[in-house]
Design a protein around this motif. Structure first.
Motif, PDB file in Angstrom:
ATOM      1  N   CYS A 189      21.892 103.512  18.924  1.00  0.00           N
ATOM      2  CA  CYS A 189      21.566 102.327  19.246  1.00  0.00           C
ATOM      3  C   CYS A 189      20.503 101.889  18.471  1.00  0.00           C
ATOM      4  N   SER A 190      20.230 102.045  17.061  1.00  0.00           N
ATOM      5  CA  SER A 190      19.636 101.336  16.867  1.00  0.00           C
ATOM      6  C   SER A 190      19.933 100.179  15.555  1.00  0.00           C
ATOM      7  N   ALA A 191      20.975  99.385  15.702  1.00  0.00           N
ATOM      8  CA  ALA A 191      22.355  98.882  15.221  1.00  0.00           C
ATOM      9  C   ALA A 191      21.059  97.652  15.144  1.00  0.00           C
ATOM     10  N   VAL A 192      21.226  96.748  16.273  1.00  0.00           N
ATOM     11  CA  VAL A 192      20.163  96.045  17.276  1.00  0.00           C
ATOM     12  C   VAL A 192      19.176  96.162  16.047  1.00  0.00           C
ATOM     13  N   PRO A 193      18.419  96.894  15.832  1.00  0.00           N
ATOM     14  CA  PRO A 193      16.873  96.635  15.928  1.00  0.00           C
ATOM     15  C   PRO A 193      16.680  95.931  14.349  1.00  0.00           C
ATOM     16  N   LEU A 194      18.084  97.230  13.749  1.00  0.00           N
ATOM     17  CA  LEU A 194      17.902  96.754  11.819  1.00  0.00           C
ATOM     18  C   LEU A 194      18.440  95.772  11.651  1.00  0.00           C
ATOM     19  N   PHE A 195      19.460  95.593  12.406  1.00  0.00           N
ATOM     20  CA  PHE A 195      19.622  93.934  11.626  1.00  0.00           C
ATOM     21  C   PHE A 195      18.758  93.064  11.797  1.00  0.00           C
ATOM     22  N   ILE A 196      17.761  92.594  12.893  1.00  0.00           N
ATOM     23  CA  ILE A 196      16.936  92.332  13.103  1.00  0.00           C
ATOM     24  C   ILE A 196      15.958  92.509  12.288  1.00  0.00           C
ATOM     25  N   GLY A 197      15.544  93.750  12.130  1.00  0.00           N
ATOM     26  CA  GLY A 197      14.659  94.168  10.726  1.00  0.00           C
ATOM     27  C   GLY A 197      14.847  93.651   9.452  1.00  0.00           C
ATOM     28  N   PHE A 198      15.897  93.507   9.808  1.00  0.00           N
ATOM     29  CA  PHE A 198      16.860  92.792   7.683  1.00  0.00           C
ATOM     30  C   PHE A 198      16.635  91.338   7.663  1.00  0.00           C
ATOM     31  N   VAL A 199      17.419  91.265   8.891  1.00  0.00           N
ATOM     32  CA  VAL A 199      17.137  89.553   9.004  1.00  0.00           C
ATOM     33  C   VAL A 199      16.228  88.885   8.532  1.00  0.00           C
ATOM     34  N   SER A 200      15.132  89.570   9.459  1.00  0.00           N
ATOM     35  CA  SER A 200      13.674  88.520   9.335  1.00  0.00           C
ATOM     36  C   SER A 200      12.942  89.221   8.207  1.00  0.00           C
ATOM     37  N   ALA A 201      13.088  90.586   7.968  1.00  0.00           N
ATOM     38  CA  ALA A 201      12.040  90.492   6.666  1.00  0.00           C
ATOM     39  C   ALA A 201      12.575  90.182   5.293  1.00  0.00           C
ATOM     40  N   GLY A 202      13.048  88.976   5.398  1.00  0.00           N
ATOM     41  CA  GLY A 202      13.625  87.833   4.757  1.00  0.00           C
ATOM     42  C   GLY A 202      15.140  88.313   3.467  1.00  0.00           C
ATOM     43  N   VAL A 203      16.143  89.581   4.313  1.00  0.00           N
ATOM     44  CA  VAL A 203      17.429  90.263   2.870  1.00  0.00           C
ATOM     45  C   VAL A 203      17.905  89.479   4.515  1.00  0.00           C
TER      46      VAL A 203
END
Lengths: 77, 350
Positions: free
Chosen positions: B119-133
């Protein structure tokens, strides 16, 4: 009155986390207002990537997995 | 509570925990050593003709159920302890601003080690992309995480040997690195759902108390309770299916469908795997039984990878952040990788 936000899309752990925080607040006699934040954009806005996350008075104190009761007591103190 | 009190309270606890862990590992080893004689004895008590189909199936089930559950417990505990060193927030900090190439390799490796629930996969994805990964690096992470399942890796190592486990690890990492890199080359940032591109996130330092050894051991136990508590039913179902295959399915039938000579069996296994949603822990006993009956290793591994890395529920979750076009690219790239691994395994292992 402490302002507590539980961040998470609504999975079982997030629900349990909110219950744990409420139970600990009741035990300590601390008045809190719990809000569940389920919006992904809002969750990401707090800068965490693992849920459940806990924000107390605007400050992120926890991310990922269930918190420990003794830690919750510290955050609410 | 003062710091002094905490410290004074913690010292003896560490010793107790270490002793407890050692006692647990010792007991584990003793019980494990007795499993084979015990299962032989237990099956001998049943009114079954030795060598009959039913006896073969029951023997497989009675021996494999405790064996696989015990191995699973040990692997999950070890992984839980190891993962206490890698938080998703730390992983993101490590990957932010990485260049593609090196970034893809690092992301694939961290994908195996970083703990997060589905259930963390989506927050993780957004968190990565928005932080410049970079998007491709994020995909390397997201592909490696389910593809190289620690439970599958541990069970393969014990049931099928280190060569197979190492090949699974190597090829899984390879798929994650190459697929992520390819997706990055396509520059598909525009194919994310609109709102995802607008999220700005700040990296936070989460004030955490020093993680003690006891905390790490506790993390291992939590992982066991959580994961083994969730998958044991899949394991037993998988072993029951494995036992049936072991006892009743004729070897030449299986060899003709899933053997090395049937080239089409690898793509068929991948297609068959997508709608299935199982757990690696349930698939491995089936893999073990299929191999015993002459199925080709590449074919069954392709099936397993397809089940765990391309499952339909995962894709539905990803739909929240990715447009259908990007999901299609993701499926196509990962499926090609799995096909390649299937054919390679069949060529390498005879």
């Amino acid at each position: 009155m402490k302002d507590v936000k539980v961040l998470g899309p609504g999975c079982k752990r997030c629900v349990t986390t909110a219950e744990m925080v409420q139970a600990e607040a009741d035990r300590l006699g601390v008045a809190i207002a719990i809000e569940k934040v389920t919006d992904y954009a809002a969750i990401a806005g707090y800068g965490i990537v693992s849920t459940p996350g806990i924000v107390v008075d605007g400050k992120v104190v926890h991310a990922g997995g269930l918190p420990k009761a003794e830690d919750i007591a510290l955050w609410l103190a | 509570m003062t710091t002094l009190e905490t410290k004074a309270g913690r010292e003896p606890r560490t010793a107790v925990w270490l002793a407890g862990t050692a006692a647990f590992l010792g007991a584990w080893g003793l019980i494990y050593a007795q499993l084979q004689p015990f299962s032989k004895w237990a099956v001998g008590l049943l009114p079954l003709d030795p060598g009959s189909h039913a006896a073969e199936a029951v023997e497989f089930f009675v021996y494999d159920t405790p064996k696989v559950l015990m191995l699973l417990t040990l692997v999950v505990f070890g992984m839980g302890v190891l993962r206490s060193w890698f938080s998703p927030e730390r992983t993101r900090a490590l990957l932010a601003g990485r260049r593609e190439g090196v970034g893809n390799v690092a992301a694939a490796g961290l994908g195996i080690l970083t703990p997060f629930c589905s259930c963390s996969a989506v927050p993780l994805f957004i968190g990565f992309v928005s932080a410049g990964v970079p998007l491709g690096v994020t995909f390397s992470f997201l592909i490696a995480a389910p593809m190289i399942n620690e439970v599958a890796l541990g069970l393969l190592f014990v049931l099928l040997g280190w060569k197979v486990a190492l090949a699974y690890l190597g090829f899984g990492l390879g798929i994650a690195i190459v697929a992520g890199w390819v997706i990055g080359r396509f520059h598909l940032e525009g194919w994310l759902q609109d709102w995802v591109r607008n999220v700005r996130s700040s990296a936070v330092e989460i004030p955490s108390a020093a993680v003690t050894l006891v905390d790490r051991l506790r993390a291992g136990i939590e992982a066991v309770v959580d994961i083994v508590g969730r998958v044991w039913i899949w394991v037993i179902a998988g072993i029951a299916a494995g036992a049936f295959i072991h006892g009743y399915v004729p070897a030449d039938l299986l060899a003709s469908i899933m053997g090395r000579d049937a080239w089409w069996s690898v793509p068929a296994a991948v297609v068959l795997g997508i709608p299935m949603y199982s757990n690696a822990a349930g698939i491995i006993p089936v893999v073990e039984a299929l191999l015993g009956k002459g199925a080709a290793l590449g074919t069954v591994l392709a099936f397993m990878m397809s089940v765990i890395a391309l499952s339909a529920p995962e894709l539905i979750i990803l739909h929240k952040v990715l447009t259908p076009r990007l999901i299609a690219v993701f499926v196509a790239v990962v499926a090609s990788g799995i096909l390649a691994v299937g054919f390679l395994f069949n060529a390498l292992f005879t």
